[in-house]
Design an enzyme around this catalytic site. Structure first.
Site, PDB file in Angstrom:
ATOM      1  N   GLY A  15       0.903  -1.066  -0.091  1.00  0.00           N
ATOM      2  CA  GLY A  15      -0.058  -0.131   0.259  1.00  0.00           C
ATOM      3  C   GLY A  15       0.762   1.347  -0.209  1.00  0.00           C
ATOM      4  O   GLY A  15       0.098   2.139   0.138  1.00  0.00           O
ATOM      5  N   LYS A  68     -16.535 -14.437 -10.628  1.00  0.00           N
ATOM      6  CA  LYS A  68     -15.810 -12.792 -11.122  1.00  0.00           C
ATOM      7  C   LYS A  68     -16.910 -11.730 -11.202  1.00  0.00           C
ATOM      8  O   LYS A  68     -17.222 -10.500  -9.740  1.00  0.00           O
ATOM      9  CB  LYS A  68     -14.930 -12.968 -12.172  1.00  0.00           C
ATOM     10  CG  LYS A  68     -13.724 -12.044 -12.763  1.00  0.00           C
ATOM     11  CD  LYS A  68     -13.051 -12.156 -13.293  1.00  0.00           C
ATOM     12  CE  LYS A  68     -12.169 -11.434 -13.116  1.00  0.00           C
ATOM     13  NZ  LYS A  68     -10.681 -10.858 -12.520  1.00  0.00           N
ATOM     14  N   MET A  93      -3.376  -6.904  -7.823  1.00  0.00           N
ATOM     15  CA  MET A  93      -2.093  -8.366  -8.222  1.00  0.00           C
ATOM     16  C   MET A  93      -3.803  -9.131  -8.936  1.00  0.00           C
ATOM     17  O   MET A  93      -3.328 -10.682  -9.093  1.00  0.00           O
ATOM     18  CB  MET A  93      -1.737  -9.172  -7.715  1.00  0.00           C
ATOM     19  CG  MET A  93      -0.876  -8.066  -6.981  1.00  0.00           C
ATOM     20  SD  MET A  93       0.026  -7.038  -8.719  1.00  0.00           S
ATOM     21  CE  MET A  93       1.611  -8.285  -9.662  1.00  0.00           C
ATOM     22  N   ARG A  94      -5.155  -8.373  -9.744  1.00  0.00           N
ATOM     23  CA  ARG A  94      -5.590  -9.467 -10.250  1.00  0.00           C
ATOM     24  C   ARG A  94      -6.752  -8.671 -11.630  1.00  0.00           C
ATOM     25  O   ARG A  94      -6.063  -7.610 -11.419  1.00  0.00           O
ATOM     26  CB  ARG A  94      -7.476  -9.211  -9.009  1.00  0.00           C
ATOM     27  CG  ARG A  94      -7.979 -10.246  -8.912  1.00  0.00           C
ATOM     28  CD  ARG A  94      -9.000 -10.352  -7.897  1.00  0.00           C
ATOM     29  NE  ARG A  94      -8.284 -10.982  -6.515  1.00  0.00           N
ATOM     30  CZ  ARG A  94      -7.908 -12.441  -6.613  1.00  0.00           C
ATOM     31  NH1 ARG A  94      -8.800 -13.486  -7.287  1.00  0.00           N
ATOM     32  NH2 ARG A  94      -7.464 -12.944  -5.959  1.00  0.00           N
ATOM     33  N   LEU A  95      -6.552  -9.904 -12.734  1.00  0.00           N
ATOM     34  CA  LEU A  95      -6.944  -9.130 -13.663  1.00  0.00           C
ATOM     35  C   LEU A  95      -8.401  -8.727 -13.190  1.00  0.00           C
ATOM     36  O   LEU A  95      -9.535  -8.916 -12.571  1.00  0.00           O
ATOM     37  CB  LEU A  95      -7.794 -10.301 -15.355  1.00  0.00           C
ATOM     38  CG  LEU A  95      -6.230 -10.393 -15.877  1.00  0.00           C
ATOM     39  CD1 LEU A  95      -6.458 -11.792 -16.097  1.00  0.00           C
ATOM     40  CD2 LEU A  95      -5.697  -9.411 -15.837  1.00  0.00           C
ATOM     41  N   ILE A  96      -8.564  -7.055 -13.975  1.00  0.00           N
ATOM     42  CA  ILE A  96      -9.941  -6.429 -14.067  1.00  0.00           C
ATOM     43  C   ILE A  96     -11.069  -7.243 -15.425  1.00  0.00           C
ATOM     44  O   ILE A  96     -10.462  -7.804 -16.418  1.00  0.00           O
ATOM     45  CB  ILE A  96     -10.322  -4.597 -14.126  1.00  0.00           C
ATOM     46  CG1 ILE A  96      -9.574  -3.951 -13.190  1.00  0.00           C
ATOM     47  CG2 ILE A  96     -11.485  -4.662 -14.562  1.00  0.00           C
ATOM     48  CD1 ILE A  96      -9.617  -4.562 -11.488  1.00  0.00           C
ATOM     49  N   ASN A 110      -3.968   2.297 -13.893  1.00  0.00           N
ATOM     50  CA  ASN A 110      -3.299   1.085 -12.956  1.00  0.00           C
ATOM     51  C   ASN A 110      -1.257   1.590 -13.120  1.00  0.00           C
ATOM     52  O   ASN A 110      -1.059   2.609 -14.127  1.00  0.00           O
ATOM     53  CB  ASN A 110      -2.722  -0.189 -13.673  1.00  0.00           C
ATOM     54  CG  ASN A 110      -1.847  -1.426 -13.255  1.00  0.00           C
ATOM     55  OD1 ASN A 110      -1.990  -1.447 -11.734  1.00  0.00           O
ATOM     56  ND2 ASN A 110      -1.346  -1.930 -14.180  1.00  0.00           N
ATOM     57  N   HIS A 112       2.200   0.032 -13.043  1.00  0.00           N
ATOM     58  CA  HIS A 112       2.928  -1.013 -13.144  1.00  0.00           C
ATOM     59  C   HIS A 112       4.962  -1.134 -13.541  1.00  0.00           C
ATOM     60  O   HIS A 112       5.269   0.036 -13.858  1.00  0.00           O
ATOM     61  CB  HIS A 112       2.851  -1.719 -14.018  1.00  0.00           C
ATOM     62  CG  HIS A 112       3.694  -3.252 -13.980  1.00  0.00           C
ATOM     63  ND1 HIS A 112       2.995  -4.232 -13.619  1.00  0.00           N
ATOM     64  CD2 HIS A 112       4.036  -3.378 -15.272  1.00  0.00           C
ATOM     65  CE1 HIS A 112       3.521  -5.458 -14.119  1.00  0.00           C
ATOM     66  NE2 HIS A 112       4.668  -4.672 -14.624  1.00  0.00           N
TER      67      HIS A 112
HETATM   68  C1  GAR Z   1       3.814  -0.993  -6.839  1.00  0.00           C
HETATM   69  O1  GAR Z   1       5.328  -1.509  -7.232  1.00  0.00           O
HETATM   70  C2  GAR Z   1       3.780  -1.706  -8.406  1.00  0.00           C
HETATM   71  O2  GAR Z   1       4.305  -0.823  -9.498  1.00  0.00           O
HETATM   72  C3  GAR Z   1       3.248  -3.119  -8.386  1.00  0.00           C
HETATM   73  O3  GAR Z   1       3.066  -3.644  -7.167  1.00  0.00           O
HETATM   74  C4  GAR Z   1       3.384  -2.666  -6.034  1.00  0.00           C
HETATM   75  C5  GAR Z   1       2.579  -2.626  -5.237  1.00  0.00           C
HETATM   76  O4  GAR Z   1       2.840  -1.642  -3.880  1.00  0.00           O
HETATM   77  N1  GAR Z   1       2.037  -3.393  -9.452  1.00  0.00           N
HETATM   78  C6  GAR Z   1       2.076  -4.134 -10.354  1.00  0.00           C
HETATM   79  O5  GAR Z   1       2.739  -5.177 -10.527  1.00  0.00           O
HETATM   80  C7  GAR Z   1       0.481  -4.225 -11.429  1.00  0.00           C
HETATM   81  N2  GAR Z   1       0.871  -5.442 -12.295  1.00  0.00           N
HETATM   82  P1  GAR Z   1       2.550  -1.427  -3.266  1.00  0.00           P
HETATM   83  O6  GAR Z   1       1.788  -1.923  -2.289  1.00  0.00           O
HETATM   84  O7  GAR Z   1       3.721  -0.317  -2.304  1.00  0.00           O
HETATM   85  O8  GAR Z   1       1.370   0.152  -3.790  1.00  0.00           O
END
Ligand code: GAR
Length: 196
Positions: A15, A68, A93-96, A110, A112
């Site tokens: 988070g 879903k 970490m889930r597809l919409i 999103n 990434h």
């Molecule tokens: C972040 O680095 C984000 O970019 C990645 O998860 C992390 C969450 O960090 N997202 C993905 O990999 C999406 N495919 P956080 O919980 O500290 O914000």
């Protein structure tokens, strides 16, 4: 009066991106209000971070629903209760699925930790290091039905710290915490209005 955009943050992990967005809203850098934090992982640290604020926190596990579609319909009910206009995925970490995509067309964003379209899915930083790339980065994009696909809104390159996933991840997160709020601010300013 200029009403603030109403954002729901979806997260499955630590988070830190939620926290950065929440700070940006409080400090007026992001002309929005986070009105809901939704997690599919009730034990995730984002719940603890969110509970330090007044923001409503909802933890809904997909396995508690028969499909879903049923899961997303339940989410949609909560999003509507809070008049949510934008959904910001922050380590969700889930597809919409089609239910949420149809309800929020071009309104789900999103972040990434790679230069998409490279290294989609889980552990993008580990994938980049395993491939031996010298530069990776951060992408913010609109969400479609794919995994980490959809129109790219912003990208920043980040050099890989050779052989050091931890330091590379720290550099990436520092960039994430800036680029996400800035991109959302631009998006909200150019696309006011209320969801369907
Ligand atoms: C972040 O680095 C984000 O970019 C990645 O998860 C992390 C969450 O960090 N997202 C993905 O990999 C999406 N495919 P956080 O919980 O500290 O914000």
């Amino acid at each position: 009066m200029n009403e603030k955009a109403r954002i729901a943050v979806f997260a499955s992990g630590s988070g830190s991106n939620f926290e950065a967005l929440e700070n940006a809203c409080r400090e007026g850098e992001l002309d929005a209000e986070i009105v809901l934090v939704m997690t599919d992982k009730p034990a995730s640290f984002v719940v603890e971070r969110a509970r330090l604020t007044d923001i409503r926190v909802v933890a809904l596990e997909p396995k508690a629903f028969p499909s879903k579609q049923a899961y997303e319909e339940a989410l949609l009910g909560i999003l509507r209760e809070e008049d949510v206009e934008w959904i910001a995925l922050a380590g969700y970490m889930r597809l919409i699925g089609p239910t949420l995509l149809a309800a929020y067309p071009s309104r789900i964003v999103n972040i990434h930790p790679s230069l998409l379209p490279s290294f989609t899915g889980k552990d993008a930083i580990g994938q980049a290091i395993a491939h031996g790339v010298k530069v990776t980065g951060v992408t913010v994009h609109l969400v479609d039905a794919g995994m980490d696909t959809g129109p790219i809104l912003a990208q920043v390159a980040v050099p890989v710290v050779e052989g050091d996933a931890e330091k590379t991840a720290q550099a990436i997160q520092r960039i994430e915490h800036v680029i996400y709020k800035e991109t959302l601010q631009k998006l909200i300013l150019t696309n006011g209005g209320v969801h369907s």
